[in-house]
Design a protein around this motif. Structure first.
Motif, PDB file in Angstrom:
ATOM      1  N   GLY A 156      57.814  40.685  40.996  1.00 14.76           N
ATOM      2  CA  GLY A 156      58.298  40.897  42.360  1.00 14.76           C
ATOM      3  C   GLY A 156      57.941  42.265  42.934  1.00 14.76           C
ATOM      4  O   GLY A 156      58.430  42.637  44.009  1.00 14.76           O
ATOM      5  N   SER A 157      57.097  43.025  42.242  1.00 15.03           N
ATOM      6  CA  SER A 157      56.776  44.382  42.709  1.00 15.03           C
ATOM      7  C   SER A 157      55.776  44.368  43.870  1.00 15.03           C
ATOM      8  O   SER A 157      54.826  43.592  43.875  1.00 15.03           O
ATOM      9  N   ASP A 158      56.006  45.277  44.835  1.00 14.61           N
ATOM     10  CA  ASP A 158      55.013  45.403  45.913  1.00 14.61           C
ATOM     11  C   ASP A 158      53.974  46.471  45.566  1.00 14.61           C
ATOM     12  O   ASP A 158      53.041  46.701  46.327  1.00 14.61           O
ATOM     13  N   LYS A 159      54.183  47.134  44.432  1.00 14.79           N
ATOM     14  CA  LYS A 159      53.194  48.126  43.961  1.00 14.79           C
ATOM     15  C   LYS A 159      52.631  47.645  42.634  1.00 14.79           C
ATOM     16  O   LYS A 159      53.273  46.852  41.928  1.00 14.79           O
ATOM     17  N   LEU A 160      51.464  48.188  42.287  1.00 11.50           N
ATOM     18  CA  LEU A 160      50.874  47.869  40.988  1.00 11.50           C
ATOM     19  C   LEU A 160      51.872  48.217  39.875  1.00 11.50           C
ATOM     20  O   LEU A 160      52.661  49.145  40.028  1.00 11.50           O
ATOM     21  N   THR A 161      51.838  47.479  38.770  1.00  8.50           N
ATOM     22  CA  THR A 161      52.716  47.775  37.627  1.00  8.50           C
ATOM     23  C   THR A 161      51.848  47.951  36.374  1.00  8.50           C
ATOM     24  O   THR A 161      50.635  47.696  36.399  1.00  8.50           O
ATOM     25  N   ALA A 202      45.821  37.303  41.401  1.00  3.76           N
ATOM     26  CA  ALA A 202      44.483  37.840  41.087  1.00  3.76           C
ATOM     27  C   ALA A 202      43.802  38.386  42.348  1.00  3.76           C
ATOM     28  O   ALA A 202      43.100  39.403  42.295  1.00  3.76           O
ATOM     29  N   GLU A 203      44.020  37.717  43.503  1.00  6.63           N
ATOM     30  CA  GLU A 203      43.441  38.213  44.768  1.00  6.63           C
ATOM     31  C   GLU A 203      43.974  39.612  45.065  1.00  6.63           C
ATOM     32  O   GLU A 203      43.227  40.503  45.456  1.00  6.63           O
ATOM     33  N   ALA A 204      45.298  39.775  44.897  1.00  3.30           N
ATOM     34  CA  ALA A 204      45.911  41.081  45.199  1.00  3.30           C
ATOM     35  C   ALA A 204      45.438  42.141  44.210  1.00  3.30           C
ATOM     36  O   ALA A 204      45.117  43.271  44.596  1.00  3.30           O
ATOM     37  N   VAL A 205      45.370  41.771  42.943  1.00  2.84           N
ATOM     38  CA  VAL A 205      44.979  42.736  41.905  1.00  2.84           C
ATOM     39  C   VAL A 205      43.542  43.202  42.139  1.00  2.84           C
ATOM     40  O   VAL A 205      43.243  44.403  42.102  1.00  2.84           O
ATOM     41  N   THR A 206      42.656  42.247  42.397  1.00  6.63           N
ATOM     42  CA  THR A 206      41.233  42.588  42.475  1.00  6.63           C
ATOM     43  C   THR A 206      40.849  43.215  43.819  1.00  6.63           C
ATOM     44  O   THR A 206      39.709  43.627  44.007  1.00  6.63           O
ATOM     45  N   ALA A 207      41.814  43.274  44.752  1.00  6.13           N
ATOM     46  CA  ALA A 207      41.559  43.966  46.025  1.00  6.13           C
ATOM     47  C   ALA A 207      42.148  45.380  45.984  1.00  6.13           C
ATOM     48  O   ALA A 207      41.957  46.159  46.917  1.00  6.13           O
ATOM     49  N   HIS A 208      42.872  45.705  44.925  1.00  9.08           N
ATOM     50  CA  HIS A 208      43.582  46.988  44.898  1.00  9.08           C
ATOM     51  C   HIS A 208      42.609  48.138  44.585  1.00  9.08           C
ATOM     52  O   HIS A 208      41.867  48.076  43.603  1.00  9.08           O
ATOM     53  N   PRO A 209      42.633  49.206  45.396  1.00 10.45           N
ATOM     54  CA  PRO A 209      41.675  50.301  45.197  1.00 10.45           C
ATOM     55  C   PRO A 209      41.742  50.957  43.813  1.00 10.45           C
ATOM     56  O   PRO A 209      40.712  51.392  43.298  1.00 10.45           O
ATOM     57  N   SER A 210      42.919  51.016  43.205  1.00  8.03           N
ATOM     58  CA  SER A 210      42.989  51.628  41.858  1.00  8.03           C
ATOM     59  C   SER A 210      42.282  50.758  40.821  1.00  8.03           C
ATOM     60  O   SER A 210      41.833  51.249  39.792  1.00  8.03           O
TER      61      SER A 210
END
Ligand code: GSH
Length: 235
Positions: A156-161, A202-210
């Motif tokens: 449920g996190s809105d930030k990377l974990t 996976a879409e959110a993870v692979t779009a994240h700049p970090s």
């Protein structure tokens, strides 16, 4: 621990998914560090073997203390620099959340990624089909249920974990190499049909700049093609 006058050196290579984990942690924690690129195409130098006798990347120097193994490097960084990535075990609910993250990472690495990386070495079409099936089943049975509350990240996190720090480099390669058909395209299409939580995550993870910051997609595709050709030629 974690003070700004600490000197961090990361021994790395940008094409390595395990070293990539340490980069994701350092990006997300916004910790300045020095980078030393280790050439993986030639034998390790005696100097590097003193740093990591296993000869692998990543290795981290923390004021001269050497830490090896990507999961341990990342765990050390998240312990030394407390952040949104993972609660400490003494915070309320912290121990349980840490256990859930560890279960998720274990499920992805042992039930999905090991089959995905096995595809590179597959010697026959039957072996390849069976590894694809194992990876898809791993996503559907082991990973998909653990992402039911992802928003968009783990738990449920809105930030990377920490869950994404330890799996993001692997998921990025899964998506990018299936898209390029270096890994079989049907691996991704089967996942798309059967695991909607996973696909959204996976879409959110692979779009994240970090996650994307050190990934050179073109170089990785070419490098992986060459590695597969070499593995198959020697099989
Ligand atoms: N279990 C290790 C694996 C690290 C690893 O396999 N690194 C590879 C590059 S992706 C390496 O350094 N290979 C050098 C070699 O085998 O000569 C970790 O998680 O840190």
């Amino acid at each position: 621990m974690g003070s700004k006058d600490v000197k961090l050196i990361l021994y790395t290579n940008h094409r390595c998914p395990w070293a990539h984990r340490a980069h994701i942690a350092l990006e997300e924690l916004k910790i300045p560090f020095e980078e030393v690129i280790i050439d993986l195409d030639t034998p390790r130098t005696p100097e590097y073997l003193k740093i990591n006798p296993r000869g692998l990347v990543p290795a981290l120097s923390y004021n001269g203390e050497i830490i090896i193994e990507s999961a341990i490097v990342v765990q050390f960084l998240t312990d030394a620099y407390p952040s949104h990535l993972v609660p400490t075990s003494s915070e309320p609910g912290g121990a349980l959340r840490r256990a859930r993250i560890a279960e998720f990472v274990d499920a992805y690495v042992s039930k999905v990624n090991s089959a995905v990386f096995g595809v590179y070495r597959a010697k026959t079409d039957e072996e390849l089909a069976s590894l694809v099936e194992t990876a898809v089943t791993g996503v559907v049975k082991e990973v998909e249920p653990k992402l039911a509350d992802a928003n968009p990240f783990f738990g449920g996190s809105d930030k990377l974990t920490l869950a994404e720090v330890l799996t993001g480099s692997l998921v990025l390669r899964l998506k990018s190499l299936t898209k390029a058909d270096v890994l079989p395209k049907r691996l991704w299409t089967a996942i798309e049909e059967k695991a909607p939580n996973f696909v959204k995550w996976a879409e959110a993870v692979t779009a994240h700049p970090s996650v994307t910051s050190i990934y050179d997609e073109k170089a990785n595709i070419e490098g992986t093609k060459a590695r597969i050709a070499k593995l198959r030629a020697s099989a």
